[in-house]
Scaffold this active site. Sequence first.
Site, PDB file in Angstrom:
ATOM      1  N   LYS A  55      -0.140   4.384   0.107  1.00 28.53           N
ATOM      2  CA  LYS A  55      -0.609   5.460   0.582  1.00 28.53           C
ATOM      3  C   LYS A  55      -0.490   6.841  -0.238  1.00 28.53           C
ATOM      4  O   LYS A  55      -0.552   6.612  -1.386  1.00 28.53           O
ATOM      5  CB  LYS A  55       0.001   5.777   2.089  1.00 28.53           C
ATOM      6  CG  LYS A  55      -0.304   4.337   2.660  1.00 28.53           C
ATOM      7  CD  LYS A  55       0.009   4.448   4.357  1.00 28.53           C
ATOM      8  CE  LYS A  55       0.002   3.240   4.882  1.00 28.53           C
ATOM      9  NZ  LYS A  55       0.060   3.287   6.242  1.00 28.53           N
TER      10      LYS A  55
ATOM     11  N   GLU B  64      -5.371  -6.071  10.257  1.00 24.73           N
ATOM     12  CA  GLU B  64      -4.344  -4.808  10.462  1.00 24.73           C
ATOM     13  C   GLU B  64      -4.854  -4.075  11.660  1.00 24.73           C
ATOM     14  O   GLU B  64      -5.505  -3.085  11.777  1.00 24.73           O
ATOM     15  CB  GLU B  64      -4.694  -4.013   9.154  1.00 24.73           C
ATOM     16  CG  GLU B  64      -4.263  -4.229   7.972  1.00 24.73           C
ATOM     17  CD  GLU B  64      -3.509  -3.276   7.127  1.00 24.73           C
ATOM     18  OE1 GLU B  64      -2.513  -3.524   6.661  1.00 24.73           O
ATOM     19  OE2 GLU B  64      -4.389  -2.248   6.663  1.00 24.73           O
TER      20      GLU B  64
ATOM     21  N   SER C  80       3.105  -2.703  10.187  1.00 24.26           N
ATOM     22  CA  SER C  80       4.912  -2.691  10.492  1.00 24.26           C
ATOM     23  C   SER C  80       5.489  -3.992  10.132  1.00 24.26           C
ATOM     24  O   SER C  80       6.354  -4.347  10.765  1.00 24.26           O
ATOM     25  CB  SER C  80       5.152  -2.294  12.201  1.00 24.26           C
ATOM     26  OG  SER C  80       4.565  -0.988  12.260  1.00 24.26           O
TER      27      SER C  80
ATOM     28  N   HIS D  11      -9.609   0.275   4.955  1.00 21.88           N
ATOM     29  CA  HIS D  11      -8.531   0.515   5.579  1.00 21.88           C
ATOM     30  C   HIS D  11      -8.577   1.543   6.836  1.00 21.88           C
ATOM     31  O   HIS D  11      -9.334   2.518   6.619  1.00 21.88           O
ATOM     32  CB  HIS D  11      -7.378   1.403   4.449  1.00 21.88           C
ATOM     33  CG  HIS D  11      -6.134   1.216   5.035  1.00 21.88           C
ATOM     34  ND1 HIS D  11      -5.646   2.317   5.970  1.00 21.88           N
ATOM     35  CD2 HIS D  11      -5.178   0.288   4.891  1.00 21.88           C
ATOM     36  CE1 HIS D  11      -4.271   2.017   6.341  1.00 21.88           C
ATOM     37  NE2 HIS D  11      -4.089   0.797   5.550  1.00 21.88           N
TER      38      HIS D  11
ATOM     39  N   ASN E 120       0.546  -1.100  -0.022  1.00 28.97           N
ATOM     40  CA  ASN E 120      -0.136  -0.018  -0.058  1.00 28.97           C
ATOM     41  C   ASN E 120       1.009   1.232   0.090  1.00 28.97           C
ATOM     42  O   ASN E 120       1.658   1.457   0.969  1.00 28.97           O
ATOM     43  CB  ASN E 120      -0.903  -0.078   1.171  1.00 28.97           C
ATOM     44  CG  ASN E 120      -1.742   0.873   1.452  1.00 28.97           C
ATOM     45  OD1 ASN E 120      -1.848   2.142   0.454  1.00 28.97           O
ATOM     46  ND2 ASN E 120      -2.346   1.330   2.436  1.00 28.97           N
TER      47      ASN E 120
ATOM     48  N   GLY F 229       1.926   1.528  10.706  1.00 26.58           N
ATOM     49  CA  GLY F 229       2.831   2.531  10.646  1.00 26.58           C
ATOM     50  C   GLY F 229       3.611   3.278  11.841  1.00 26.58           C
ATOM     51  O   GLY F 229       4.004   4.244  12.223  1.00 26.58           O
TER      52      GLY F 229
ATOM     53  N   GLU G  20      -7.154   3.939   7.957  1.00 23.94           N
ATOM     54  CA  GLU G  20      -6.903   5.327   7.630  1.00 23.94           C
ATOM     55  C   GLU G  20      -8.043   6.171   6.912  1.00 23.94           C
ATOM     56  O   GLU G  20      -8.371   7.250   7.410  1.00 23.94           O
ATOM     57  CB  GLU G  20      -5.520   5.531   6.815  1.00 23.94           C
ATOM     58  CG  GLU G  20      -4.380   5.427   7.841  1.00 23.94           C
ATOM     59  CD  GLU G  20      -2.953   5.009   6.949  1.00 23.94           C
ATOM     60  OE1 GLU G  20      -2.875   5.196   5.755  1.00 23.94           O
ATOM     61  OE2 GLU G  20      -2.138   4.437   7.660  1.00 23.94           O
TER      62      GLU G  20
END
Length: 241
Positions: A10, A161, A197, A92, A8, A167, A94
């Site tokens: 981003k 996740e 991570s 996701h 990904n 991150g 985020e």
Amino acid sequence: MRKIIASNFKTTHTRAATRDYIATLDEFMQKSEYPWEVYIFPPATALDKHGVRSDIRIGAQNAYPTVKGSFTGEIGKEQLDEFGVDTLLVGHSERRHIMGETQEFIAQKFAWYKEHNFNIVYCIGEPLEVREAGEDAVRRYLVEQCEGIDTTYERLIMAYEPVWAIGTGRTATPDLIEKTHAVIKKLSDRPLLYGGSVKPENIAQILAVPGCDGALIGTASWDVSNMVSMLEISMKQKDDK
Ligand code: PEP
């Protein structure tokens, strides 16, 4: 058994940088006859096949559930079709926590792209306070994140996740991944990735976890030499776990 590595991007990489990245990866994939499925999710500005000759699959990080229309700032299916993109990341963390996507909207987006036969990588995972509240709280949270989602969809790939691992450099332990994957496997029998991570130093351990069918990688995959290292490590993975 399908084995999958996904990256990904981003908001990292321009269109030119994505082309260079994919050219290097493509060469590696061909030379090594890399056996796992590989998905790359570049930013919307870099969607393209980029002349890929191997089996790298390009997916979109986001799209609105529409062919086209008045949805300022979004892209629709027409823009994805132009580049032959038929894979989408949905749910996701985020997008849930920064962009404020609700479960209802995520389920609507999922259903719309399912209707259009997209491959969907569907992400779920708990924030730190839920993890700290214990296993039952985590299970309830993950069940809620599957509400309205057809978890039997044949073109679905699930991704666990944990938000506290994304991150942050803090990776879930193999034991925690195994336990949580067992919970998710009861909700869906589709391939299940771990994300949070993942990096060259820990990918072998993570891929060895029973019930883990691959990895969804952000930060550590942005450098193509790191990505190639992780793919090389995955090739040494035994199939007998
Ligand atoms: C992600 O954003 O899907 C992700 C797993 O990121 P990172 O690898 O940077 O934790």
